[in-house]
Design a protein around this motif. Structure first.
Motif, short mmCIF file in Angstrom:
data_model
loop_
_atom_site.label_atom_id
_atom_site.label_comp_id
_atom_site.label_asym_id
_atom_site.label_seq_id
_atom_site.Cartn_x
_atom_site.Cartn_y
_atom_site.Cartn_z
N PRO A 1 0.82 -1.23 0.00
CA PRO A 1 0.00 0.00 0.00
C PRO A 1 0.84 1.27 0.00
O PRO A 1 0.49 2.26 -0.67
N LEU A 2 1.97 1.25 0.71
CA LEU A 2 2.81 2.44 0.79
C LEU A 2 3.44 2.77 -0.56
O LEU A 2 3.44 3.93 -1.00
N LEU B 1 3.86 5.76 -5.79
CA LEU B 1 3.86 5.75 -7.25
C LEU B 1 2.72 6.57 -7.83
O LEU B 1 2.90 7.32 -8.80
N LEU B 2 1.54 6.46 -7.23
CA LEU B 2 0.41 7.27 -7.70
C LEU B 2 0.67 8.75 -7.47
O LEU B 2 0.35 9.59 -8.33
N ALA B 3 1.26 9.09 -6.32
CA ALA B 3 1.59 10.49 -6.04
C ALA B 3 2.61 11.01 -7.05
O ALA B 3 2.53 12.16 -7.51
N LEU C 1 13.39 1.08 -8.22
CA LEU C 1 11.97 1.20 -7.89
C LEU C 1 11.17 0.10 -8.57
O LEU C 1 10.31 -0.56 -7.95
N LEU C 2 11.43 -0.13 -9.85
CA LEU C 2 10.69 -1.16 -10.58
C LEU C 2 11.01 -2.56 -10.05
O LEU C 2 10.13 -3.42 -9.98
N VAL D 1 0.20 -1.43 -12.43
CA VAL D 1 -0.14 -0.49 -13.51
C VAL D 1 0.62 0.82 -13.34
O VAL D 1 1.13 1.39 -14.31
N SER D 2 0.74 1.31 -12.10
CA SER D 2 1.49 2.54 -11.85
C SER D 2 2.95 2.36 -12.24
O SER D 2 3.55 3.23 -12.90
#
Length: 459
Positions: free
Chosen positions: A304-305, A310-312, A337-338, A370-371
């Motif tokens: 979740p974090l 990533l969305l931010a 990150l990936l 997806v992000s």
């Protein structure tokens, strides 16, 4: 008789996966017991499918053939009365002299491999190379000091055939060539790429030793993924304990007028560090009854974090309309990150009940994948633009290749997770995809470590 279709095979693998997860949670059964039982069960299922039974029928008949009910199988039947395996038998042997002998042999092999790793890291000093004076050399060879000994321990434990042992020796020899024969300047891009990719390539050689008892098995590859996560957790804990130990050694000896700086820097830190790599592997092997515990818990905690981060990032990128810095440090960061996203996905898969219906966490994983996929595409576009405008460099070529490999994995993973969330694809398909894709990472890591330096003139 035709082979079972993919849907039936997915359902069968899902049943085996749930059986395996249940067996791993039982303290009465050791890993060797579970593997032996599963091998017998799979062989029987294959025979029954070959004579015309459907996969689910073959599984039930094979389970019944294993024997009568005992207390453990009755408990399993009570917990899963709606499942096919109401008469599952799990009759592992109890600890005894044979088990004690095996534990002592494992411990002795571990001690030998730890000593070998410690001698390996000290061996260059015989040729006048010091840890402080030749830090670049030790940095490039760090994996070669420790990982061959971990691979040797695992290959010995799996009773690897001589041909496979020869392959392992060849791989580590190739790694030694990449680290020491190539004329790499300490500040060159090729040296940095080798320092990053060579340990990854060597770790896949360790994986080859780990799965040497069943090279083509998807489940053994998933076991290696689990092993990797638990090994990293154990190694981190050992590192924390080692830091405390060094602090105590320094403080106590300094209190009596002795400064142990040389001992810590020249002996305790390097020998203990490479030895810890082997010890962590031994601990995971010795504690297989609790494997899958730590890494999946951390994955569920951080999924979740990382999804929120990533969305931010994507929202901020859209609002600022700025480009992405594709210099070396930024490329490493985005690739890391990936890789973290992929790790979160892998370790969530490793502990999930494949027959459980999709839930909120699965939708959260879909958002995470997806992000990451969108970020991967953005980075690839930036790298491609820079290469088109300014030409390629080892860093950009390596980053582009890695992003293409991750793009392929994340794209199909997103599709499979979406299909599972929509109840149109089995969860087992996602696990098979991830384990089948592992050799792609290994091949690419070896290409970057062995081919890139001469390809780019050792720049």
């Amino acid at each position: 008789m035709t082979a079972p279709d993919s849907h039936s095979q997915d359902g069968l693998e899902a049943q085996f996966a749930q059986w395996r997860q249940y067996a791993h949670r039982r303290p009465e059964l050791r890993q060797s017991d579970t593997e032996e039982l599963e091998d017998h069960l799979r062989g029987s299922v294959d025979e029954l499918i070959g004579i015309g039974l459907r996969a689910d029928e073959a599984f039930l008949v094979a389970v019944k053939r294993m024997g009568g009910l005992d207390d453990l199988s009755r408990e399993f039947a009570r917990e899963h009365s709606e499942r096919l395996w109401k008469q599952l038998v799990l009759t592992g042997e109890t600890d005894g002299p044979a088990a004690d002998t095996r534990k002592r042999r494992d411990l002795l092999a571990t001690v030998i491999c730890v000593a070998g790793a410690a001698m390996s890291v000290k061996l260059p000093e015989l040729f006048g190379m010091g840890i402080e004076e030749d830090a670049a050399f030790y940095g490039r060879n760090l994996g070669l000091f420790a990982l061959p000994w971990l691979a040797a321990f695992l290959a010995w434990r799996r009773k690897a055939v001589p041909a496979l042992a020869g392959v392992l020796l060849a791989l580590f020899a190739a790694g030694a060539v990449a680290a020491n024969v190539y004329p790499l300047a300490d500040d060159s891009q090729s040296a940095v790429l080798t320092g990053i990719h060579l340990p990854i390539a060597l770790w896949f050689a360790v994986g080859l030793a780990y799965v040497s008892d069943d090279l083509r098995s998807s489940r053994r590859r998933m076991d290696f993924i689990r092993f990797t996560g638990e090994w990293f957790v154990y190694l981190s804990l050992i590192a924390c304990g080692g830091g405390v130990l060094m602090g105590i050694v320094f403080g106590t000896f300094e209190a009596i007028g002795i400064t142990p700086d040389t001992f810590i820097a020249q002996w305790l830190l390097p020998c203990g560090g490479v030895g810890a790599v082997v010890v962590a592997g031994w601990l995971v092997e010795a504690k297989q009854s609790v494997v899958e515990n730590m890494a999946p818990v951390l994955a569920r905690l951080f999924t979740p974090l990382f999804t929120a981060v990533l969305l931010a990032f994507l929202v901020a990128f859209a609002l600022t309309r700025g480009g992405i810095d594709v210099e070396r440090e930024a490329l490493i960061l985005f690739d890391l990150l990936l890789v973290v996203v992929l790790g979160l996905l892998l370790y969530s898969i490793s502990a999930r009940d494949p027959l459980a219906p999709p839930g909120l966490f699965d939708k959260l994983q879909l958002a995470l994948v997806v992000s990451a996929l969108i970020i991967d595409v953005l980075v690839m576009l930036e790298i491609t633009g820079r290469i088109t405008e300014y030409g390629t460099t080892p860093n950009k070529a390596a980053a582009l290749g890695e992003n293409i490999i991750l793009l392929a994995n994340l794209t199909w993973s997103a599709w499979l997770v979406l299909g599972f969330v929509r109840r149109r694809a089995p969860f087992a398909a996602l696990e098979r995809w991830q384990t089948g894709y592992l050799p792609v990472y290994a091949v690419w890591a070896w290409i970057v470590a062995l081919v890139f330096p001469p390809l780019f003139g050792y720049l």
